[in-house]
Design a protein around this motif. Sequence first.
Motif, PDB file in Angstrom:
ATOM      1  N   SER A  71       5.279  -4.616 -15.357  1.00 50.09           N
ATOM      2  CA  SER A  71       6.352  -4.708 -16.233  1.00 50.09           C
ATOM      3  C   SER A  71       6.123  -3.953 -17.505  1.00 50.09           C
ATOM      4  N   SER A  72       4.812  -3.853 -17.986  1.00 50.56           N
ATOM      5  CA  SER A  72       4.511  -3.195 -19.214  1.00 50.56           C
ATOM      6  C   SER A  72       4.792  -1.597 -18.848  1.00 50.56           C
ATOM      7  N   LEU A  73       4.172  -1.080 -17.564  1.00 46.00           N
ATOM      8  CA  LEU A  73       4.251   0.284 -17.346  1.00 46.00           C
ATOM      9  C   LEU A  73       5.657   0.631 -17.061  1.00 46.00           C
ATOM     10  N   VAL A  74       6.575  -0.090 -16.447  1.00 49.77           N
ATOM     11  CA  VAL A  74       7.911   0.268 -16.327  1.00 49.77           C
ATOM     12  C   VAL A  74       8.508   0.449 -17.775  1.00 49.77           C
ATOM     13  N   ASP A  75       8.383  -0.451 -18.708  1.00 48.67           N
ATOM     14  CA  ASP A  75       8.792  -0.356 -20.071  1.00 48.67           C
ATOM     15  C   ASP A  75       8.270   1.217 -20.781  1.00 48.67           C
ATOM     16  N   GLN A  76       7.024   1.399 -20.584  1.00 46.76           N
ATOM     17  CA  GLN A  76       6.287   2.639 -21.167  1.00 46.76           C
ATOM     18  C   GLN A  76       7.080   3.770 -20.557  1.00 46.76           C
ATOM     19  N   LEU A  77       7.362   3.764 -19.104  1.00 45.08           N
ATOM     20  CA  LEU A  77       7.785   4.962 -18.557  1.00 45.08           C
ATOM     21  C   LEU A  77       9.184   5.116 -18.767  1.00 45.08           C
ATOM     22  N   SER A  78       9.827   4.051 -19.184  1.00 42.85           N
ATOM     23  CA  SER A  78      11.370   4.394 -19.454  1.00 42.85           C
ATOM     24  C   SER A  78      11.285   4.913 -20.970  1.00 42.85           C
ATOM     25  N   VAL A  79      10.508   4.802 -21.807  1.00 42.35           N
ATOM     26  CA  VAL A  79      10.517   5.520 -22.987  1.00 42.35           C
ATOM     27  C   VAL A  79      10.213   6.888 -22.915  1.00 42.35           C
ATOM     28  N   ARG A 120      -1.133   8.941 -19.550  1.00 40.90           N
ATOM     29  CA  ARG A 120      -0.125   8.326 -18.777  1.00 40.90           C
ATOM     30  C   ARG A 120      -0.373   8.203 -17.230  1.00 40.90           C
ATOM     31  N   ARG A 121      -0.845   9.225 -16.735  1.00 39.20           N
ATOM     32  CA  ARG A 121      -1.063   9.193 -15.279  1.00 39.20           C
ATOM     33  C   ARG A 121      -2.243   8.478 -14.848  1.00 39.20           C
ATOM     34  N   GLU A 179       5.286  14.257 -10.372  1.00 35.20           N
ATOM     35  CA  GLU A 179       6.850  14.859 -10.108  1.00 35.20           C
ATOM     36  C   GLU A 179       7.577  14.685 -10.968  1.00 35.20           C
ATOM     37  N   GLY A 180       7.077  14.033 -12.353  1.00 36.15           N
ATOM     38  CA  GLY A 180       8.017  14.095 -13.491  1.00 36.15           C
ATOM     39  C   GLY A 180       8.035  12.555 -13.734  1.00 36.15           C
ATOM     40  N   ALA A 181       8.488  12.330 -15.161  1.00 40.74           N
ATOM     41  CA  ALA A 181       8.404  10.911 -15.560  1.00 40.74           C
ATOM     42  C   ALA A 181       9.719  10.096 -15.059  1.00 40.74           C
ATOM     43  N   ASP A 182      10.853  10.706 -14.824  1.00 41.34           N
ATOM     44  CA  ASP A 182      11.871  10.075 -13.915  1.00 41.34           C
ATOM     45  C   ASP A 182      11.534   9.561 -12.730  1.00 41.34           C
ATOM     46  N   ALA A 183      10.953  10.484 -11.570  1.00 41.81           N
ATOM     47  CA  ALA A 183      10.615  10.187 -10.508  1.00 41.81           C
ATOM     48  C   ALA A 183       9.447   9.157 -10.363  1.00 41.81           C
ATOM     49  N   CYS A 184       8.392   9.095 -11.432  1.00 41.92           N
ATOM     50  CA  CYS A 184       7.258   7.941 -11.733  1.00 41.92           C
ATOM     51  C   CYS A 184       8.355   6.682 -11.937  1.00 41.92           C
ATOM     52  N   LEU A 185       9.045   6.777 -12.743  1.00 47.42           N
ATOM     53  CA  LEU A 185       9.544   5.619 -13.282  1.00 47.42           C
ATOM     54  C   LEU A 185      10.368   4.905 -12.165  1.00 47.42           C
ATOM     55  N   GLY A 186      11.016   5.713 -11.352  1.00 50.45           N
ATOM     56  CA  GLY A 186      11.767   5.309 -10.132  1.00 50.45           C
ATOM     57  C   GLY A 186      10.921   4.435  -9.195  1.00 50.45           C
ATOM     58  N   ARG A 187       9.637   5.288  -8.865  1.00 50.27           N
ATOM     59  CA  ARG A 187       8.588   4.379  -7.831  1.00 50.27           C
ATOM     60  C   ARG A 187       8.015   3.351  -8.792  1.00 50.27           C
ATOM     61  N   VAL A 216       0.788  -1.223   0.092  1.00 46.91           N
ATOM     62  CA  VAL A 216      -0.020   0.078  -0.118  1.00 46.91           C
ATOM     63  C   VAL A 216       0.957   1.212  -0.016  1.00 46.91           C
ATOM     64  N   SER A 217       1.848   1.268   0.695  1.00 46.40           N
ATOM     65  CA  SER A 217       2.819   2.367   0.949  1.00 46.40           C
ATOM     66  C   SER A 217       3.473   2.734  -0.511  1.00 46.40           C
ATOM     67  N   LEU A 218       3.921   1.626  -0.995  1.00 44.72           N
ATOM     68  CA  LEU A 218       4.630   1.726  -2.384  1.00 44.72           C
ATOM     69  C   LEU A 218       3.678   2.249  -3.626  1.00 44.72           C
ATOM     70  N   THR A 219       2.473   1.766  -3.356  1.00 44.98           N
ATOM     71  CA  THR A 219       1.389   2.171  -4.396  1.00 44.98           C
ATOM     72  C   THR A 219       1.147   3.611  -4.285  1.00 44.98           C
ATOM     73  N   GLU A 220       1.044   4.011  -3.057  1.00 49.44           N
ATOM     74  CA  GLU A 220       0.603   5.388  -2.814  1.00 49.44           C
ATOM     75  C   GLU A 220       1.827   6.287  -3.080  1.00 49.44           C
ATOM     76  N   HIS A 221       2.966   5.896  -3.016  1.00 48.79           N
ATOM     77  CA  HIS A 221       4.314   6.665  -3.443  1.00 48.79           C
ATOM     78  C   HIS A 221       4.398   6.857  -5.112  1.00 48.79           C
ATOM     79  N   LEU A 222       3.940   5.798  -5.524  1.00 50.08           N
ATOM     80  CA  LEU A 222       3.745   5.632  -7.005  1.00 50.08           C
ATOM     81  C   LEU A 222       2.872   6.650  -7.674  1.00 50.08           C
ATOM     82  N   VAL A 223       1.594   6.737  -6.869  1.00 45.18           N
ATOM     83  CA  VAL A 223       0.489   7.502  -7.562  1.00 45.18           C
ATOM     84  C   VAL A 223       0.995   8.919  -7.193  1.00 45.18           C
TER      85      VAL A 223
END
Length: 264
Positions: A223-231, A243-244, A189-197, A177-184
Amino acid sequence: MNDIVSELRTQALESTYGEDRRDALERLADRYDEAGEAERREIRQTLADVARDATHKEERELARERLDDLYERDSAAAGTVVGTYCWLATEADYSGEREAALDRLRRIGRSGVSADLRDRIADTFETVTAEATYSAEREQARRGLSELPDGGDADADAGGGGGGAGASESGDAYLAVSLTEHLVAARTEGADACLGRAEELHDFVDRHPVDDDAYGEVRDDLSSLVDQLSVVADGQSSLGEERRTQVERVADRTKRLYLRSGDD
């Protein structure tokens, strides 16, 4: 006795010579068992002050060792010890000391503590998970959260190495729950921050499988989300509305998966 304890406290904190400061710490610890309650509090506070604030590493380490000794033989020391290590885990100047504090908190949490101390430890783990610069510290905190016994009568597990599978599953749900809240939150906060989370959440899900038909689909979505956020992160600084929305949907599905598992 109280005059002696006060003198030793002053020596431990203010003496010009390191050898004298260390000698005072040892003598305070030796006096603990025969001291009255007020003097014991003063001894615990002195050790905590040195463990946090001493300039010299050997004095900080000695104070922590003596605090650990008190924790093993006097339940009244638990609050001071947990408070000291929670502070060190987030505020210590050196990463090695922060990691050591997190490791100590993990062991204390697994052994079983009162509900208020368990919550304090959990809050510290959450803070480190969300804010620590170094991945090793974040990993220690994530592991600590997943290992915490599940509420209830934590003292009943003292010395028994923590809870069983149910406790671990509850800890996994708490951390998920904590990790999903940080992702949301990172959506804005930007594409890089979202990718890291997203990568953190993906790694967590990959390491903590659950017996649920939706688990494979959630892992694939991440996995798909990480790949797309990387691009996206390579080409732009912010996320578009579509994307949000995708990030929020995947995070919510992940959270519901682990909440169901924690309720089993």
